[in-house]
Design an enzyme around this catalytic site. Structure first.
Site, mmCIF file in Angstrom:
data_model
loop_
_atom_site.group_PDB
_atom_site.id
_atom_site.type_symbol
_atom_site.label_atom_id
_atom_site.label_comp_id
_atom_site.label_asym_id
_atom_site.label_seq_id
_atom_site.Cartn_x
_atom_site.Cartn_y
_atom_site.Cartn_z
ATOM 1 N N LYS A 32 0.736 -1.077 0.188
ATOM 2 C CA LYS A 32 -0.032 -0.171 0.120
ATOM 3 C C LYS A 32 1.159 1.592 0.274
ATOM 4 C CE LYS A 32 -2.113 1.806 4.286
ATOM 5 N NZ LYS A 32 -1.933 3.820 4.220
ATOM 6 N N ASN A 33 1.624 0.828 0.786
ATOM 7 C CA ASN A 33 2.753 2.396 1.340
ATOM 8 C C ASN A 33 3.377 2.252 0.122
ATOM 9 O OD1 ASN A 33 1.255 2.892 3.167
ATOM 10 N ND2 ASN A 33 2.493 3.074 4.319
ATOM 11 N N CYS B 114 -5.831 8.085 9.504
ATOM 12 C CA CYS B 114 -6.104 7.818 9.892
ATOM 13 C C CYS B 114 -5.527 8.836 11.539
ATOM 14 C CB CYS B 114 -4.543 6.056 10.181
ATOM 15 S SG CYS B 114 -5.958 5.402 9.510
ATOM 16 N N ARG C 273 -0.363 14.398 13.064
ATOM 17 C CA ARG C 273 -0.040 14.648 12.112
ATOM 18 C C ARG C 273 0.094 15.627 11.095
ATOM 19 N NH1 ARG C 273 -1.539 8.770 9.177
ATOM 20 N NH2 ARG C 273 -0.104 8.697 8.831
ATOM 21 N N ASP D 211 4.491 0.790 12.006
ATOM 22 C CA ASP D 211 2.876 0.340 12.208
ATOM 23 C C ASP D 211 2.750 -0.989 11.840
ATOM 24 O OD1 ASP D 211 2.432 2.752 10.123
ATOM 25 O OD2 ASP D 211 2.393 1.815 8.499
ATOM 26 N N ARG E 286 -8.757 -0.259 4.112
ATOM 27 C CA ARG E 286 -8.720 0.583 3.866
ATOM 28 C C ARG E 286 -6.572 0.199 3.144
ATOM 29 N NH1 ARG E 286 -8.530 6.790 6.530
ATOM 30 N NH2 ARG E 286 -7.230 6.327 4.781
HETATM 31 C C1 UD1 Z 1 3.972 6.646 6.388
HETATM 32 C C2 UD1 Z 1 3.134 5.531 5.778
HETATM 33 C C3 UD1 Z 1 2.031 5.335 7.483
HETATM 34 C C4 UD1 Z 1 3.426 4.671 8.522
HETATM 35 C C5 UD1 Z 1 4.635 6.342 8.133
HETATM 36 C C6 UD1 Z 1 6.246 6.559 9.126
HETATM 37 C C7 UD1 Z 1 2.097 6.161 3.917
HETATM 38 C C8 UD1 Z 1 1.100 6.337 3.105
HETATM 39 N N1 UD1 Z 1 1.893 5.780 4.894
HETATM 40 O O1 UD1 Z 1 3.461 8.155 6.976
HETATM 41 O O2 UD1 Z 1 1.422 4.413 7.301
HETATM 42 O O3 UD1 Z 1 3.411 4.927 9.891
HETATM 43 O O4 UD1 Z 1 4.893 6.810 7.010
HETATM 44 O O5 UD1 Z 1 6.579 5.672 8.792
HETATM 45 O O6 UD1 Z 1 3.387 6.174 3.349
HETATM 46 N N2 UD1 Z 1 5.626 15.123 11.315
HETATM 47 C C9 UD1 Z 1 5.432 16.172 11.251
HETATM 48 N N3 UD1 Z 1 5.722 17.080 9.991
HETATM 49 C C10 UD1 Z 1 5.382 16.228 8.800
HETATM 50 C C11 UD1 Z 1 5.155 15.643 8.484
HETATM 51 C C12 UD1 Z 1 5.451 14.286 9.112
HETATM 52 O O7 UD1 Z 1 5.774 16.394 12.158
HETATM 53 O O8 UD1 Z 1 5.653 17.385 7.446
HETATM 54 C C13 UD1 Z 1 5.600 14.027 12.327
HETATM 55 C C14 UD1 Z 1 4.768 13.185 12.027
HETATM 56 O O9 UD1 Z 1 3.526 13.575 12.987
HETATM 57 C C15 UD1 Z 1 4.661 11.698 12.810
HETATM 58 C C16 UD1 Z 1 6.145 11.886 12.319
HETATM 59 O O10 UD1 Z 1 6.562 13.005 11.795
HETATM 60 O O11 UD1 Z 1 4.879 11.922 14.388
HETATM 61 C C17 UD1 Z 1 6.234 10.752 10.893
HETATM 62 O O12 UD1 Z 1 5.099 10.405 9.945
HETATM 63 P P1 UD1 Z 1 5.664 10.303 8.297
HETATM 64 O O13 UD1 Z 1 6.853 9.886 8.141
HETATM 65 O O14 UD1 Z 1 5.507 11.622 7.587
HETATM 66 O O15 UD1 Z 1 4.898 9.594 8.335
HETATM 67 P P2 UD1 Z 1 4.097 9.262 6.675
HETATM 68 O O16 UD1 Z 1 4.014 9.916 5.729
HETATM 69 O O17 UD1 Z 1 1.990 10.374 7.017
#
Ligand code: UD1
Length: 417
Positions: free
Chosen positions: A22-23, A116, A121, A304, A396
């Protein structure tokens, strides 16, 4: 509304094929916007989130054709640059489309993403990085507009190795002038898959998998066909489902290198695993042993898998301690597990799980995608019947979840309410 009805007590046995990731699929589908021609994808899982991505692409002017196991995406006629708010709210990963739209068309409008409920986030790292690339951002009542004349390569130091921000910078930089360097980049295997896809399409990217990625801008891209990597979290889920039921299964079509920390932890908990490059055979012990773990960015233990492993440990002998370092609100599902007889207490980012001998069937609700899968896993060993509601969350991200479990001897069925 859909729910699962599970009668616990059956050991999982047999063979299961792991679906495409998925990711990895979501950013790769977004990346097809960069191409002026056709992108053919294989091994895209048929799940709600990928279907949503296709819906958004269609709304933007893209064409999607499904033929047997391949999906042909034609983005040459994309003529809208606003991601519909309702779809954006349903799926956080839709934010990744912004990188594709900016990279190719230099403009994109969207609202703050949903997804989710596992933490605040924010998308500040995405927006800061876009600004560094010379993109003008205006915020207006929850709507965000990004626009620029051209994108010039830059050095971007991420405060945190965010997966989504790393992917968005990659997409925005593929057709830029000059070279973009991402320091403190996320190292997840899905980033490597995105690099492979983009390079096959004609991009010039190196370094994915390390914490420094270099994207040398190119002028043109070409038609591409690509096979998406296996889903490492689905693989981890079936390993844990086998472990908790003292089962004996073989997982095929996976990449075992991607789930080393999960394998290590299951071995520590007393499982026997035979690991090859693309297959894993696992035998769960009569009773698991308690273990401790912390979630970390890749190559650490994946967030995850936190809920799934924690659920597996609810019936282990001894006390396990889990520390969640990535998302601040990822323990919600534990209240539901306690209703099934688990003994879990949480304090901040730490959860303490006192292993019990038995879980008891109850009426529980999925709180998010992985938390929902955890309820199902708990139901597999619980006494009597477990009903899991809100399984739309689970659908999902897991392809044919109940069918795959059913074929492995689980007593599970889906019903409409
Ligand atoms: C992706 C994955 C998700 C996984 C996560 C961490 C997809 C579609 N989803 O989510 O399944 O759980 O990586 O491995 O690939 N953060 C900030 N500011 C930002 C972006 C992130 O503070 O602009 C924080 C988030 O709130 C979180 C952490 O960074 O605490 C990790 O987030 P991130 O690595 O960005 O996860 P996703 O890309 O949303």
């Amino acid at each position: 509304m859909l729910r699962y009805i599970i009668k616990g007590g059956n050991k999982l046995e047999g063979e299961v094929k792991i679906s495409g990731s998925k990711n990895a699929s979501l950013p790769i589908i977004a990346a097809t916007i960069l191409n002026s021609g056709k992108s053919t994808l294989y091994n895209v899982p048929n799940i709600h989130d990928t279907q949503m991505m296709f819906e958004i692409l269609k709304k933007l002017g893209g064409k999607i054709e499904k033929k047997n196991n391949k999906i042909i995406i034609d983005t040459s006629k994309i003529n809208k640059f606003e991601i519909p708010e309702d779809l954006m709210r349903q799926m956080r990963s839709s934010v990744i489309l912004v990188g594709g739209l900016l990279g190719k068309h230099r403009k994109a409008t969207f609202s703050y993403p949903g997804g989710c409920d596992i933490g605040a986030r924010p998308i500040d790292l995405h927006l800061k990085s876009f600004e560094k690339l010379g993109i003008n951002i205006t915020k207006n009542y929850g709507n965000i507009s990004c626009i620029c004349d051209k994108i010039e390569g830059e050095k971007i130091d991420l405060d945190f190795p965010s997966v989504g921000a790393t992917e968005n910078i990659m997409l925005a930089s593929v057709l830029a002038v000059g070279t973009t360097v991402i320091n403190n980049a996320a190292r997840e295997p899905e980033i490597v898959d995105l690099q492979k896809f983009l390079n096959k399409m004609g991009a010039k990217i190196k370094g994915a998998g390390s914490n420094k990625i270099e994207i040398q801008g190119v002028r043109n891209l070409k038609d591409v066909s690509y096979n998406i990597m296996p889903d490492r979290i689905e693989a981890g889920t079936f390993l844990c489902a086998t472990a908790i039921t003292s089962g004996n299964t073989k997982l095929v079509d996976l990449n075992s290198e991607h789930i080393t920390p999960v394998i290590t932890k299951l071995e520590e908990a007393g499982c026997k695993l035979k690991v090859d490059k693309k297959t894993i055979e696992i035998i769960g012990p009569k009773r698991l042993k308690a273990i401790d773990l912390k979630t970390m960015p890749y190559p650490g233990f994946p967030t995850d898998m936190q809920s799934i492993m924690a659920t597996t440990l609810t019936v282990a002998k001894g006390t396990s301690v889990i520390v969640e370092n990535i998302f601040e609100n990822r323990f919600k599902y534990m209240q539901e597990l306690n209703r099934m007889g688990a003994k879990i207490s949480t304090e901040g980012k730490t959860a303490v799980i006192k292993g019990v001998r038995k879980l008891y069937g109850a009426n529980v609700k999925a709180t998010d995608l992985r938390g929902g899968a955890s309820m199902v896993i708990a139901g597999l060993v619980a006494k009597e019947i477990t009903t899991v509601e809100n399984i739309e969350y689970i659908l999902r991200g897991y392809e044919n979840f109940e069918n795959k479990l059913f074929k492995l001897n689980a007593n599970i069925r889906k019903e409409e309410i």
